[in-house]
Design an enzyme around this catalytic site. Sequence first.
Site, PDB file in Angstrom:
ATOM      1  N   SER A  48      -2.815  -6.291  14.187  1.00  0.00           N
ATOM      2  CA  SER A  48      -2.291  -5.011  13.718  1.00  0.00           C
ATOM      3  C   SER A  48      -2.509  -3.867  14.690  1.00  0.00           C
ATOM      4  CB  SER A  48      -2.910  -4.642  12.365  1.00  0.00           C
ATOM      5  OG  SER A  48      -4.314  -4.606  12.457  1.00  0.00           O
ATOM      6  N   HIS A 255      -7.468   1.934  11.412  1.00  0.00           N
ATOM      7  CA  HIS A 255      -6.462   1.585  12.413  1.00  0.00           C
ATOM      8  C   HIS A 255      -6.069   2.837  13.191  1.00  0.00           C
ATOM      9  CE1 HIS A 255      -6.092  -2.011   9.917  1.00  0.00           C
ATOM     10  NE2 HIS A 255      -5.515  -2.585  10.953  1.00  0.00           N
TER      11      HIS A 255
END
Length: 273
Positions: A48, A255
Amino acid sequence: MKLPRIMPRLAGIASSLILGSVLALSGAGAAHASESAAGPAYVALGDSYSSGVGAGSYDSGSGDCKRSTKAFPALWAAANAPSSFSFTACSGAKTGDVLANQLGPLNTGTGLVSLSIGGNDAGFADVMTTCVLSSDSGCLDRINQARSYVTNTLPGKLNSTYDTIRSKAPNARVVVLGYPRFYKLGGGCAAGLSETKRAAINDASALLNSVIAKQVADNGFAYADVTGTFSGHEICSSSPWLHSVNWLNIGESYHPTASGQSGGYLPAFRSAA
């Protein structure tokens, strides 16, 4: 790192499940290709951090892989006009997912490959969940388990992945990217994890990067270190390029933001490519 997809609930209710969904680096998915005109044929592999979870602007056709038009591979391709661009990185991917699901576009004509992988194998999601929910000692115990895996098991998985990439794309320049340092110690976070936990998470991330960098060098690939480009933009800094827990979109937690992709990952990749 692979995150279960669940709705966040009221504080105190099923918090471990919510936090478990926070942290995917993850998945495995189909290629998204676009034709252009001049540079080397480019294939973007990985988890990701490569697909762009946290950056928004996701390609609806990528499904749970959550490939973003603001991820560094898409930004590099838009600026450099590769002869072809295949984007197979996927949220949640481990090394096995890369091998099983992402290597289809590789061939003797591939000129450039990018890859971020290893965090999910090392159990990042469970480490962060444990550290958020447990005591300092519980967090440190789980981190020590992850460190043992990174030291003793991950090198073999990385080597197998790198060997397969080289066999399928023997003429490509392969750039493997590491992971950012997560926390600015002594920073501006008034709540959240203790400094003991933050320091231990940073140290574990540094160990992961060092193991990846060694295997990259042993395989003759290029390593792109992003800790420098993210310096001053960690969680708890005045200008973070990483999400902390994001209750509005739980899957983006921990993230890089769009700024983290364009200001942190893209320059590191560009320098190594």
